[in-house]
Motif scaffolding. Structure first.
Motif, PDB file in Angstrom:
ATOM      1  N   GLY A  95      23.538  66.423  63.415  1.00  0.00           N
ATOM      2  CA  GLY A  95      22.864  66.117  64.672  1.00  0.00           C
ATOM      3  C   GLY A  95      23.584  66.711  65.864  1.00  0.00           C
ATOM      4  N   THR A  96      24.911  66.684  65.844  1.00  0.00           N
ATOM      5  CA  THR A  96      25.700  67.305  66.913  1.00  0.00           C
ATOM      6  C   THR A  96      25.462  68.806  66.947  1.00  0.00           C
ATOM      7  OG1 THR A  96      27.389  65.593  66.727  1.00  0.00           O
ATOM      8  CG2 THR A  96      28.034  67.631  67.810  1.00  0.00           C
ATOM      9  N   PHE A  97      25.404  69.424  65.776  1.00  0.00           N
ATOM     10  CA  PHE A  97      25.144  70.862  65.698  1.00  0.00           C
ATOM     11  C   PHE A  97      23.769  71.192  66.281  1.00  0.00           C
ATOM     12  CE2 PHE A  97      23.288  74.480  63.444  1.00  0.00           C
ATOM     13  CZ  PHE A  97      24.203  75.468  63.777  1.00  0.00           C
ATOM     14  N   ILE A  98      22.764  70.403  65.937  1.00  0.00           N
ATOM     15  CA  ILE A  98      21.413  70.639  66.443  1.00  0.00           C
ATOM     16  C   ILE A  98      21.375  70.480  67.963  1.00  0.00           C
ATOM     17  CG2 ILE A  98      19.029  69.766  66.438  1.00  0.00           C
ATOM     18  CD1 ILE A  98      19.747  71.305  63.914  1.00  0.00           C
ATOM     19  N   VAL A  99      21.981  69.420  68.478  1.00  0.00           N
ATOM     20  CA  VAL A  99      21.981  69.176  69.923  1.00  0.00           C
ATOM     21  C   VAL A  99      22.718  70.293  70.658  1.00  0.00           C
ATOM     22  CG1 VAL A  99      22.870  67.652  71.734  1.00  0.00           C
ATOM     23  CG2 VAL A  99      21.665  66.688  69.773  1.00  0.00           C
ATOM     24  N   LEU A 100      23.876  70.698  70.153  1.00  0.00           N
ATOM     25  CA  LEU A 100      24.634  71.772  70.808  1.00  0.00           C
ATOM     26  C   LEU A 100      23.887  73.103  70.739  1.00  0.00           C
ATOM     27  CD1 LEU A 100      28.302  70.965  69.730  1.00  0.00           C
ATOM     28  CD2 LEU A 100      27.226  70.635  71.965  1.00  0.00           C
ATOM     29  N   LEU A 102      20.558  73.433  70.663  1.00  0.00           N
ATOM     30  CA  LEU A 102      19.469  73.328  71.639  1.00  0.00           C
ATOM     31  C   LEU A 102      19.984  73.463  73.070  1.00  0.00           C
ATOM     32  CD1 LEU A 102      17.327  70.468  70.059  1.00  0.00           C
ATOM     33  CD2 LEU A 102      16.851  72.937  70.069  1.00  0.00           C
ATOM     34  N   GLN A 103      21.179  72.944  73.347  1.00  0.00           N
ATOM     35  CA  GLN A 103      21.769  73.093  74.675  1.00  0.00           C
ATOM     36  C   GLN A 103      22.147  74.538  74.938  1.00  0.00           C
ATOM     37  OE1 GLN A 103      24.998  70.293  74.762  1.00  0.00           O
ATOM     38  NE2 GLN A 103      23.679  68.586  75.378  1.00  0.00           N
ATOM     39  N   LEU A 105      20.734  77.178  73.720  1.00  0.00           N
ATOM     40  CA  LEU A 105      19.506  77.948  73.900  1.00  0.00           C
ATOM     41  C   LEU A 105      18.787  77.590  75.194  1.00  0.00           C
ATOM     42  CD1 LEU A 105      18.106  77.860  70.256  1.00  0.00           C
ATOM     43  CD2 LEU A 105      19.197  79.786  71.435  1.00  0.00           C
ATOM     44  N   GLY A 106      19.240  76.563  75.899  1.00  0.00           N
ATOM     45  CA  GLY A 106      18.629  76.160  77.153  1.00  0.00           C
ATOM     46  C   GLY A 106      17.397  75.290  76.975  1.00  0.00           C
ATOM     47  N   ILE A 107      17.134  74.833  75.756  1.00  0.00           N
ATOM     48  CA  ILE A 107      15.969  73.996  75.490  1.00  0.00           C
ATOM     49  C   ILE A 107      16.243  72.558  75.900  1.00  0.00           C
ATOM     50  CG2 ILE A 107      14.481  73.111  73.635  1.00  0.00           C
ATOM     51  CD1 ILE A 107      15.000  75.786  72.195  1.00  0.00           C
ATOM     52  N   LEU A 108      17.486  72.131  75.742  1.00  0.00           N
ATOM     53  CA  LEU A 108      17.883  70.757  76.049  1.00  0.00           C
ATOM     54  C   LEU A 108      18.910  70.808  77.164  1.00  0.00           C
ATOM     55  CD1 LEU A 108      17.487  67.829  74.995  1.00  0.00           C
ATOM     56  CD2 LEU A 108      19.446  68.205  73.529  1.00  0.00           C
ATOM     57  N   ALA A 109      18.762  69.966  78.159  1.00  0.00           N
ATOM     58  CA  ALA A 109      19.704  69.940  79.270  1.00  0.00           C
ATOM     59  C   ALA A 109      21.027  69.358  78.820  1.00  0.00           C
ATOM     60  CB  ALA A 109      19.136  69.127  80.423  1.00  0.00           C
ATOM     61  N   GLY A 110      22.111  70.005  79.162  1.00  0.00           N
ATOM     62  CA  GLY A 110      23.442  69.520  78.805  1.00  0.00           C
ATOM     63  C   GLY A 110      23.943  68.515  79.797  1.00  0.00           C
ATOM     64  N   ALA A 111      24.825  67.653  79.321  1.00  0.00           N
ATOM     65  CA  ALA A 111      25.376  66.625  80.198  1.00  0.00           C
ATOM     66  C   ALA A 111      26.714  67.047  80.742  1.00  0.00           C
ATOM     67  CB  ALA A 111      25.529  65.320  79.446  1.00  0.00           C
TER      68      ALA A 111
END
Length: 111
Positions: A95-100, A102-103, A105-111
């Motif tokens: 899940g961490t790999f998927i979230v990172l 996506l971040q 690639l600019g699809i998910l906003a990073g915190a």
């Protein structure tokens, strides 16, 4: 709940969801569930292709094998707990790999 704990919980959920989705897609195409026996094919293209598949489906496979083992006696609590912790940790990592990813690639906003 702290933001870090919530983030970890969401990543575990994403890891389990991806594991179930990839395992279901594999089973839909091949008509058999994924298993660790795919790695026993030796150094063939199918064996090498099984590695990334099992990297993401491992939490699903571990929990399925734990809950569906055909033992007539009930499962020992320790065995089920170890399998659950292992699947949860693996799910957290995927899940961490998927979230990172996506971040990145600019699809998910990073915190």
């Amino acid at each position: 709940m702290s933001p870090i704990a919530l983030n970890c919980f969401i990543q575990i959920a994403i890891g389990f969801a991806i594991a179930g989705a990839v395992a279901s897609a594999y089973q839909a195409f091949v008509n058999r569930p994924p298993s660790f026996a795919l790695l026993q094919q030796g150094p063939t293209p199918e064996g090498f292709a099984a590695v990334p598949l099992l990297v993401f489906t491992a939490p699903f496979v571990i929990m399925r094998n734990t809950l569906r083992s055909g033992a007539p006696e009930p499962h020992r609590f320790q065995f089920v707990m170890i399998a659950t912790v292992l699947a949860g940790f693996w799910s957290l990592m995927s899940g961490t790999f998927i979230v990172l990813t996506l971040q990145a690639l600019g699809i998910l906003a990073g915190a």
